[in-house]
Write an enzyme that holds these catalytic residues in place. Structure first.
Site, short mmCIF file in Angstrom:
data_model
loop_
_atom_site.label_atom_id
_atom_site.label_comp_id
_atom_site.label_asym_id
_atom_site.label_seq_id
_atom_site.Cartn_x
_atom_site.Cartn_y
_atom_site.Cartn_z
N LYS A 53 0.87 -1.20 -0.07
CA LYS A 53 0.15 -0.08 -0.09
C LYS A 53 0.86 1.41 0.06
O LYS A 53 0.61 2.23 -0.56
CB LYS A 53 -0.96 -0.01 1.30
CG LYS A 53 -2.07 -1.10 0.91
CD LYS A 53 -3.37 -0.67 1.80
CE LYS A 53 -4.28 -1.77 1.50
NZ LYS A 53 -5.57 -1.59 2.34
N LYS A 59 -5.18 -8.87 -6.45
CA LYS A 59 -6.51 -9.28 -5.77
C LYS A 59 -7.34 -8.29 -6.24
O LYS A 59 -6.99 -7.28 -6.61
CB LYS A 59 -6.24 -9.60 -4.26
CG LYS A 59 -6.21 -8.20 -3.52
CD LYS A 59 -6.26 -8.37 -2.13
CE LYS A 59 -6.37 -7.06 -1.32
NZ LYS A 59 -7.04 -6.92 -0.19
N LYS A 77 -10.83 -2.55 -3.58
CA LYS A 77 -11.45 -1.59 -3.71
C LYS A 77 -10.92 -0.46 -4.26
O LYS A 77 -11.27 0.49 -4.89
CB LYS A 77 -11.79 -0.92 -2.27
CG LYS A 77 -12.68 -2.09 -1.60
CD LYS A 77 -12.61 -1.39 -0.07
CE LYS A 77 -13.38 -2.49 0.97
NZ LYS A 77 -12.43 -2.24 2.34
N1 AQP Z 1 -9.83 -10.02 -3.40
C1 AQP Z 1 -10.47 -10.58 -1.87
N2 AQP Z 1 -10.64 -11.65 -2.04
C2 AQP Z 1 -11.21 -12.24 -0.80
N3 AQP Z 1 -11.22 -11.52 0.54
C3 AQP Z 1 -10.95 -10.07 0.34
N4 AQP Z 1 -11.16 -9.34 1.08
C4 AQP Z 1 -10.58 -8.29 0.62
N5 AQP Z 1 -10.39 -8.41 -0.70
C5 AQP Z 1 -10.46 -9.64 -0.92
C6 AQP Z 1 -11.36 -9.52 2.62
O1 AQP Z 1 -12.48 -8.73 2.94
C7 AQP Z 1 -12.23 -8.35 4.22
C8 AQP Z 1 -12.28 -6.88 4.46
O2 AQP Z 1 -11.44 -6.13 3.61
P1 AQP Z 1 -11.11 -4.67 4.11
O3 AQP Z 1 -12.08 -3.80 3.69
O4 AQP Z 1 -10.80 -4.61 5.68
O5 AQP Z 1 -9.67 -4.34 3.50
P2 AQP Z 1 -8.91 -4.72 2.30
O6 AQP Z 1 -8.37 -6.35 2.60
O7 AQP Z 1 -7.98 -3.86 2.22
O8 AQP Z 1 -9.85 -4.61 1.09
P3 AQP Z 1 -9.53 -4.42 -0.29
O9 AQP Z 1 -10.71 -4.29 -1.05
O10 AQP Z 1 -8.33 -4.94 -0.83
O11 AQP Z 1 -9.07 -2.65 -0.18
P4 AQP Z 1 -7.75 -2.00 -0.73
O12 AQP Z 1 -8.06 -1.62 -2.09
O13 AQP Z 1 -8.07 -0.69 0.10
O14 AQP Z 1 -6.80 -2.53 -0.32
C9 AQP Z 1 -11.00 -8.53 4.79
O15 AQP Z 1 -11.20 -10.26 5.66
C10 AQP Z 1 -10.33 -9.18 3.56
O16 AQP Z 1 -9.38 -10.39 3.80
#
Ligand code: AQP
Length: 333
Positions: A114, A198, A201
């Site tokens: 990040k 992956k 968001k």
């Molecule tokens: N691609 C994914 N596949 C499976 N699980 C996922 N999670 C996130 N992306 C995937 C799971 O969703 C939960 C909440 O995630 P979060 O919002 O706390 O944070 P994150 O992992 O940072 O989500 P993003 O979508 O990947 O956001 P950005 O783009 O900001 O990095 C967690 O249990 C996570 O494992």
């Protein structure tokens, strides 16, 4: 005895199919198992580790809560709240930050990803994010934490912090060492544009993900445009890992239809990609549209959502405040 479950989702907008399959869908299953006590948190303190527009943040806190409710998390059964309403999280995380070691945090791959190349400009909050996550979990004596594969390392850090605190302060078992609950399959849903990244968001391309608020036409269009290759549909899972985009799409289909990957491969072996894609779009629409409609309906009534968060935070505060008081006593305050 049932499990004590804690998990959270960041209100950073664009909740997607990866969040649903990797996290929220399991939250609902765990809630519905008898004897489990579940706490699901909208982790807004985590969200501000990267810059947020304050008005958008407020909207996203409600949207994430609405997604929990629309997916089947019930406030009568589970505690639903947002982190910033319970000050014990920030208080506890400071004490734990004094237990965690720099060397441990330096190994966190999510920070590296990040922060990117310019890590000097990343917020200090982003760096110590996993310590706040440890506080979230440990303040509730959570025994199990359902997360996607990407959060496994952070959870291991929570375990290390709990063990070091207990040992440093001679307080055996005071902080409970939590177990990760990571699904054996489909725990990492990948981008529709690149099977090695992956689904996320923050991906600038909206075509890379299915948002929980996408309508039918958007879903069909995104699946139509999802990256594939020129080979036929696979007849077995041999070497499927060399075709990450196909593996991902088959995984999404399998997860949503509650069947294993082998059955999905059998169902579509010998068929055209276009047949598979139209069935895939169909099942995504079938599973996601009701959630998406319900999110939109709930968002019409922000007071209803805010009241759920307020009442959930009162229940959460009762537990977390007590634990933080004990934590402070142990430390010598
Ligand atoms: N691609 C994914 N596949 C499976 N699980 C996922 N999670 C996130 N992306 C995937 C799971 O969703 C939960 C909440 O995630 P979060 O919002 O706390 O944070 P994150 O992992 O940072 O989500 P993003 O979508 O990947 O956001 P950005 O783009 O900001 O990095 C967690 O249990 C996570 O494992």
């Amino acid at each position: 005895m049932g499990k004590k479950i804690f998990s959270g989702v960041q209100p950073t907008g664009n909740l997607h199919l990866g969040n649903y399959i990797g996290a929220i869908k399991n939250f609902v299953d765990l809630q519905n198992e008898t004897d489990n006590q579940c706490i699901f948190c909208v982790v807004d303190l985590h969200a501000i580790t990267v810059k947020q527009d304050p008005n958008e943040l407020k909207k996203n806190i409600r949207e994430t809560t609405a997604a929990f409710l629309a997916s089947g998390i019930k406030p009568e059964q589970s505690i639903i709240f947002n982190q910033s309403l319970v000050p014990a999280h920030a208080e506890g995380s400071w004490i734990l930050a004094c237990v965690a070691r720099m060397g441990w945090l330096n190994r966190m791959t999510q920070f590296k990803e990040k922060a990117g190349k310019d890590k000097e400009k990343a917020s200090v909050g982003l760096y110590i994010y996993p310590v706040l996550m440890a506080a979230d979990i440990l303040l509730y004596d959570a025994t199990h934490v359902p997360v996607g594969e990407d959060q496994k390392q952070h959870l291991e850090l929570s375990r290390d912090i709990a063990q070091k605190f207990n040992s440093d302060f001679n307080s055996l078992n005071f902080l409970k060492v939590p177990e990760p609950l990571i699904q054996k399959s489909f725990s990492r849903i990948m981008s529709l544009k690149d099977g090695r990244k992956k689904m996320s968001k923050s991906d600038p391309s909206d075509l890379s993900r299915i948002n929980l608020k996408d309508g039918k036409d958007e879903i069909v269009n995104k699946i139509k445009k999802a990256k594939t290759d020129n080979d036929p549909m696979p007849a077995s899972d041999d070497k499927l890992n060399e075709r990450p985009e196909i593996e991902n799409l088959l995984g999404i289909y399998s997860s949503l239809s509650n069947q294993n990957l082998k059955s999905t491969i059998n169902d579509f072996s010998g068929k055209n990609f276009s047949d598979f894609k139209s069935k895939l779009a169909e099942i995504i629409v079938e599973k996601i549209s009701p959630i998406s409609d319900e999110i939109r309906r709930l968002e019409q009534d922000p007071k209803f959502i805010d009241d759920i968060l307020k009442s959930g935070s009162k229940k959460a505060e009762k537990i977390a405040k007590l634990k933080v008081e004990e934590l402070k006593k142990i430390v010598g305050f």
